[in-house]
Design a protein around this motif. Structure first.
Motif, PDB file in Angstrom:
ATOM      1  N   THR A   1       0.840  -1.193   0.000  1.00 42.01           N
ATOM      2  CA  THR A   1       0.000   0.000   0.000  1.00 42.01           C
ATOM      3  C   THR A   1       0.878   1.249   0.000  1.00 42.01           C
ATOM      4  N   GLN A   2       0.228   2.398  -0.176  1.00 39.40           N
ATOM      5  CA  GLN A   2       0.977   3.642  -0.287  1.00 39.40           C
ATOM      6  C   GLN A   2       0.739   4.606   0.867  1.00 39.40           C
ATOM      7  N   LYS A   3      -0.494   4.729   1.324  1.00 37.58           N
ATOM      8  CA  LYS A   3      -0.793   5.787   2.298  1.00 37.58           C
ATOM      9  C   LYS A   3      -1.714   5.371   3.423  1.00 37.58           C
ATOM     10  N   ILE A   4      -2.396   4.259   3.305  1.00 37.59           N
ATOM     11  CA  ILE A   4      -3.318   3.864   4.367  1.00 37.59           C
ATOM     12  C   ILE A   4      -2.532   3.570   5.636  1.00 37.59           C
TER      13      ILE A   4
ATOM     14  N   GLY B   1       6.796   3.991   6.726  1.00 44.85           N
ATOM     15  CA  GLY B   1       6.889   5.430   6.518  1.00 44.85           C
ATOM     16  C   GLY B   1       6.085   6.226   7.533  1.00 44.85           C
ATOM     17  N   GLY B   2       6.068   5.756   8.776  1.00 45.28           N
ATOM     18  CA  GLY B   2       5.370   6.493   9.829  1.00 45.28           C
ATOM     19  C   GLY B   2       3.873   6.326   9.828  1.00 45.28           C
ATOM     20  N   ARG B   3       3.394   5.179   9.326  1.00 45.13           N
ATOM     21  CA  ARG B   3       1.942   4.987   9.200  1.00 45.13           C
ATOM     22  C   ARG B   3       1.334   4.147  10.328  1.00 45.13           C
ATOM     23  N   PHE B   4       2.064   3.962  11.421  1.00 41.21           N
ATOM     24  CA  PHE B   4       1.603   3.056  12.480  1.00 41.21           C
ATOM     25  C   PHE B   4       1.100   3.829  13.689  1.00 41.21           C
TER      26      PHE B   4
END
Length: 280
Positions: free
Chosen positions: A57-60, A89-92
């Motif tokens: 995925t890219q942004k979710i 990329g800091g998505r967690f």
């Protein structure tokens, strides 16, 4: 699971959530157990799952809802969470809870009876490890002698949200949390009172209540598009910042959909998003 995540992202959903259980009991040896958390229930490890999905995925964004922190080794969890944060990329966003099932704690060689108090120290340990390359920590349950993890999170911190509804949980959020995942109450006075209590505790800690996120679960198992829209607007009006569409949960005030296939759930998600997209 890759197709599900990619489709959710394409629909416009902002985050994916995953629960956590390591062990499920054999109900054949426990005839009075019921149907909660048995060996028939399928749970991917959240860190492995989200690590895989971050590459698809890219942004979710990704959120544990919730990881049972006291049944795991704290420093190892801090390392796993930091690695996931970097790889995604800091998505967690890290949702934690204390758990309810002593069978898991026994199997994982952790103490079930001090799990609440120990969780508080665990969060302090993780936040220290995420912030600095070397940590000296001496607590009741943890000792770190000038050591650290590498990599560190992208922002030297990871948002920690708490699940649960005990007063001790609300006080813990007020002291060190970034948000509350509130599942116990339907819309109405009980939820509003609980949110007001949390805000008061946050102020007592000298923190800004508006900086603390609030999350609820909703389902397409009841009502229709007009009802879902009205419910979302209500939650927003009382300060809820995150709404998770979970049409599989059927405890407390929650109702699941009849369908059980991926297609059923994607259809429900598509209907819900279409009903509320312009008021998000």
């Amino acid at each position: 699971v890759r197709d599900f995540a990619q489709t959710a992202e394409e629909m416009g959903f902002h985050h994916l959530a995953a629960p956590d259980h390591v062990l499920g009991v054999n109900v054949a040896s426990r005839p009075d157990w019921g149907d909660r958390n048995t060996s028939k229930d399928f749970f991917h490890d959240p860190f492995v799952l989200f690590g895989f999905l971050s590459a698809c995925t890219q942004k979710i964004e990704f959120s544990t809802q919730v990881l049972i922190l006291p049944q795991r080794q704290t420093v190892l969890v801090a390392k796993q969470a930091a690695s996931l944060d970097v790889l995604s990329g800091g998505r967690f966003r890290f949702g934690v809870g204390v758990g309810w099932n002593p069978v898991e704690f026994v199997g994982l060689n952790e103490n079930f009876h001090d799990r609440g108090k120990r969780q508080e120290e665990q969060v302090r340990v993780m936040q220290a490890l995420w912030a600095e390359p070397h940590v000296v920590f001496k607590g009741k349950w943890h000792s770190i002698e000038d050591a650290g993890i590498n990599p560190l999170p992208t922002r030297r911190t990871i948002p920690v949200w708490f699940g649960g509804h005990a007063d001790a949980t609300l006080r813990r959020i007020a002291k060190m949390g970034d948000g509350w995942m509130m599942l116990a109450h339907p819309k109405g006075p009980e939820a509003e009172t609980a949110f007001a209590t949390l805000r008061r505790y946050v102020e007592d800690e000298g923190r800004d209540p508006n900086a603390i996120g609030l999350e609820v679960w909703v389902s397409t198992g009841e009502g229709g598009p007009a009802d879902w829209r009205k419910e979302l607007l209500y939650w927003k009006s009382i300060g809820v910042t995150h709404v998770t569409v979970n049409s599989t949960f059927a405890r407390g005030p929650h109702r699941r959909i009849a369908g059980r296939t991926m297609a059923d759930h994607l259809h429900a998600m598509k209907q819900y998003h279409a009903a509320v997209a312009d008021v998000l």
